[in-house]
Write an enzyme that holds these catalytic residues in place. Structure first.
Site: not given
Length: 563
Positions: A107, A181, A311
């Site tokens: 990841y 993920k 965000t």
């Protein structure tokens, strides 16, 4: 029989209609050299693999040696992806055994390199690819994947607009980030890899390099926005929730113009979660709760400056604001204890280009009229914050002057430079400890080795979302939660924070990443209990601890036999 032509048998093994090479080509069935002689005879594998029968331990040892032989992190990622495509149990056994070492490979940050090369190093496709140019094909695509109504626990989808630190990378970004993920969900929390779907939502790309690359495998037009985009997302949600009513829908790496709006639209209707907003906010809250225990300053008395009001930054602000409300403040007062800074400086209500999600945290322009400036240093001088948080990706933004000015006004300054990778972090922990004479309480977004200063060894907390979202997802799956509530996020943050003893000098504010399975199980139990408390659970939770343990898929070989 499921989409991969196998089903679970009463003994916990698999029954399959496949045989011969088809078994070896199925990564969820394939054991390579670990098939027993009886299985080889039953499944038609005699002569198709070497005669030796090896254990999973022996295979994992060889695989780790092969992994270490790869000369770069990108090639390590390529090796692990190929292993996952061939033998999922071996892949997850290897990943579980070396989770701290391999998490940055499968990841963030290495997956970003793999995403950039997706069209040029095209590999076995995984998951479902949905195109905005074929909205009518959404249901057909899911049905072609083959899973049935009760077969799916989790769907991770991305439109790839804001991939990690690299931005818009089109279809390869959506596919790569969703697959990565899910790998963390399985390795960290035991989400069954046979019961998940990765979804690439291809809405085009604004990346000119991709649009002009003859090998790009996605839709060749600019990123679609507006009503047509919203209709596509709605069609995806409608089909996914109708076909897989038990599944939690996870949103990953959406751009700021869409992420919050999508989450707010669907969060009250279905079990849904955005890790960039909610996960990041909750893990920072977990570290913050530890810091308040050390400092003795409760949440309601914090003065928080957030540098980077995108965000993630505003998602964190929301979680911290909720925590202050729980600690006794009214909502308006809690909001006023957060100062958010973006590229244009401190957010004020007279700025013409505020995003909708930033408006709540904009200060009255009159409040700052006499400040002489609204840059980070000006705000720190005026506000005298107790907490300084960085989500800006501006390397070195927390300068010695700014940090010393902050530390002069508070006994235990809470400083969280959580931008990553290293070349984007706002300040290095070693400097923060030195500039504050060891008083700073620190969490970062990157792994940092322990730092010794004046005889005290400081374990630096990594605010890694992987400490929280896998357990949150598992708790939602075990409870079959109707939605993911603010209370469930708070329960997850409390559970993570409760796993460390912060009273020891230099102690980390968060658990270590290598203990992810333990952390995830603890988080899942807390989340499931909270779902039950809020009457959101769709199943009876008689013994959440045991039900979580029973639900955690383990990387070991199951018996396989033919129909």
């Amino acid at each position: 029989m499921s989409h991969r032509t196998f089903a679970e048998s009463a003994d916990g093994g698999y029954v399959t209609a496949e045989g011969g090479l088809a078994v070896l080509d199925n990564p969820l069935l394939n054991k390579d050299t670990a098939f027993t002689h009886a299985e080889r005879a039953d499944l038609g594998l005699d002569g198709l693999i070497p005669p030796v029968v090896e254990t999973l331990d022996e295979q994992a040892g060889r695989a780790y040696t092969q992994y270490l032989a790869q000369p770069t992190d990108l090639l390590k990622n390529v090796y692990l992806t190929a292993l996952q495509d061939r033998n999922e149990v071996l892949f997850y056994r290897l990943l579980s055994d070396h989770l701290r070492e391999m998490l940055p490979i499968v990841y963030d940050p290495t997956v970003a390199q793999a995403i950039k090369n997706y069209s040029h190093e095209y590999r076995r496709p995984r998951g479902v690819y949905l195109s905005i140019d074929d909205t009518d094909g959404i249901e057909r695509a899911f049905r072609n994947f083959g899973l049935e109504s009760g077969d799916v626990d989790l769907i991770v989808a991305s439109d790839a607009e804001e991939i990690l630190g690299i931005g818009d990378w089109g279809v390869g970004g959506g596919a790569g980030i969703a697959v990565g993920k899910l790998a963390v969900y399985t390795a960290a929390a035991g989400i069954d890899p046979a019961r998940v779907i990765a979804v690439a939502l291809d809405v085009g790309t604004d990346n000119e390099a991709l649009l002009n690359d003859p090998r790009y495998v996605g839709e060749r037009h600019a990123r679609v926005r507006g009503t047509r985009y919203d209709d596509f997302i709605d069609a995806y949600v409608t089909v996914a929730t109708r076909l897989f009513p038990q599944a939690m829908l996870h949103w990953e790496d959406f751009g700021p113009s869409n992420a919050r709006r999508i989450l707010e639209k669907y969060t009250g209707r279905i079990p849904t979660f955005n890790d960039d907003m909610q996960g990041t906010g909750a893990i920072v809250l977990a570290a913050m709760l530890g810091a308040t225990r050390v400092s003795g300053t409760p949440m309601r008395d914090q003065r928080i400056v957030i540098f980077g009001a995108g965000t993630a930054g505003i998602g964190i602000a929301d979680q911290l604001c909720d925590a202050m409300v729980r600690d006794g403040l009214d909502r308006e007062t809690a909001v006023r204890r957060i100062w958010a800074i973006d590229r244009q400086g401190l957010l004020t209500d007279d700025l013409p280009d505020l995003r909708d999600f930033q408006v709540r945290y904009a200060r009255p322009a009159a409040e700052v009229a006499g400040w002489g400036g609204t840059a980070l240093g000006d705000v720190v001088d005026q506000v005298k914050p107790t907490m300084l948080l960085g989500t800006s990706t501006v390397h070195g933004a927390f300068t010695e002057k700014i940090v010393r000015a902050m530390a002069a006004g508070v006994d235990r300054p809470i400083i969280f430079p959580i931008s990553n990778p290293t070349d984007r972090i706002e300040a290095m922990p070693e400097d923060l400890i030195r500039w504050t004479d060891g008083r700073a309480l620190i969490a970062t977004g990157i792994p940092i080795n322990p730092i010794t200063y004046h005889g005290v060894t400081y374990a630096i907390a990594q605010a890694n979302n992987a400490l929280l979202y896998p357990g949150l997802g598992l708790g939602a799956v075990v409870s079959r939660a109707r939605r993911v509530s603010d209370g469930m996020l708070q329960a997850a943050a409390d559970a993570v924070g409760g796993l460390v003893d912060v009273t020891t000098p230099g102690a980390s504010l968060l658990p270590q990443v290598e203990n992810l399975r333990e952390v995830s199980a603890t988080v899942a139990v807390a989340v499931a209990r909270q779902a039950k408390k809020e009457d959101l659970a769709r199943v009876e939770l008689r013994d959440p601890v045991q039900q979580v343990q029973d639900a955690m898929w383990q990387p070991y070989y199951r018996p396989v036999r033919g129909e």
